[in-house]
Design an enzyme around this catalytic site. Structure first.
Site, PDB file in Angstrom:
ATOM      1  NE  ARG A  10      -3.563  -0.286   2.474  1.00 17.02           N
ATOM      2  CZ  ARG A  10      -4.604  -0.709   1.771  1.00 17.02           C
ATOM      3  NH1 ARG A  10      -5.144   0.097   0.862  1.00 17.02           N
ATOM      4  NH2 ARG A  10      -5.109  -1.915   1.964  1.00 17.02           N
ATOM      5  CD  GLU A  33      -3.668  -6.619  -1.517  1.00 17.78           C
ATOM      6  OE1 GLU A  33      -4.284  -5.642  -1.042  1.00 17.78           O
ATOM      7  OE2 GLU A  33      -3.633  -7.728  -0.945  1.00 17.78           O
ATOM      8  CB  THR A  61      -8.161  -1.193  -1.861  1.00 15.75           C
ATOM      9  OG1 THR A  61      -7.154  -1.480  -0.881  1.00 15.75           O
ATOM     10  CG2 THR A  61      -9.169  -0.244  -1.205  1.00 15.75           C
ATOM     11  CE  LYS A 121      -8.332  -7.931   3.081  1.00 13.79           C
ATOM     12  NZ  LYS A 121      -8.132  -6.808   2.143  1.00 13.79           N
ATOM     13  N   GLY A 151      -3.354  -7.061  11.576  1.00 13.22           N
ATOM     14  CA  GLY A 151      -2.907  -7.416  12.925  1.00 13.22           C
ATOM     15  C   GLY A 151      -2.253  -8.781  13.019  1.00 13.22           C
ATOM     16  N   GLY A 171       0.952  -6.318   5.448  1.00  7.47           N
ATOM     17  CA  GLY A 171       1.062  -4.964   4.948  1.00  7.47           C
ATOM     18  C   GLY A 171       2.188  -4.170   5.584  1.00  7.47           C
TER      19      GLY A 171
END
Length: 203
Positions: A10, A33, A61, A121, A151, A171
């Site tokens: 991201r 991703e 997303t 997911k 988390g 991430g």
């Protein structure tokens, strides 16, 4: 060894993506991703697809079916969403891509499966915890693959795998905007080492 890990990049830019992807693949992470709220995300996906590293490249997303088609045009093969949107799932399957919709409740999970998804997911995973995962795992078809995102990391890989998780999306503990490829490689190496140890220790 196949590792069920997805690197979530991201915030990455097209100029950074090749070096970071190479670092990830060399560390043993072969699913990447690029969330669509990253700068020029489709450009990054196209660059990754053209690298031919052997990694599975896709977008995260993804919120509507039109975006699914754009990812396919860019060369992506995987669609990840934060939610279980039936139109997104069906378009993903129609285009022959891997569908990984987000879900948190049994209703959302079943809706996604009926639309054609085979991998779910569970997001954000920290809300469920291992006990929530066990409860959801018990009511879904045995073959359903559940990825934990949100988390999760080396500290709880083992607990989630033992509770029925198939893998993880990682991430910020793997990549933050502005990090160098060398920094990502160091984090990726540590993460892969922890994942392999947790996988080897499954009860």
């Amino acid at each position: 060894m196949t590792r069920n890990l997805i690197a979530i990049l991201r915030g990455i830019t097209p100029d950074e993506v090749a070096g970071v992807a190479e670092a990830l693949v060399n560390s043993g992470i072969d699913r990447i991703e690029v969330p669509l709220n990253s700068p020029r995300a489709f450009d990054s996906i196209e660059r990754l697809a053209k690298m031919q590293t052997g990694a599975l490249i896709g977008a995260g997303t993804v919120l509507d079916a039109a975006a699914v088609a754009r990812v396919a045009d860019a060369g992506g093969k995987m669609i990840v969403s934060p939610n279980a949107d039936v139109d997104v799932i069906r378009e993903t399957i129609r285009l022959g891509m891997q569908s990984i919709p987000g879900a948190l409740t049994p209703s959302e999970c079943v809706t996604a499966l009926r639309a054609g998804a085979t991998t779910l997911k569970l997001f954000p995973s920290f809300i469920l915890g291992t006990e929530g995962l066990k409860a959801i795992r018990a009511v879904l078809p045995e073959e359903t693959e559940l990825l934990m995102v949100g988390g999760v990391g080396p500290a709880n890989f083992s607990a989630y795998l033992n509770a029925g998780a198939a893998g993880f999306g990682i991430g910020t503990s793997l990549y933050r905007p502005g990090q160098t490829a060398d920094e990502v490689k160091e984090r990726a190496n540590a993460l892969v080492k922890a994942y392999d140890a947790a996988s080897a220790g499954l009860e």
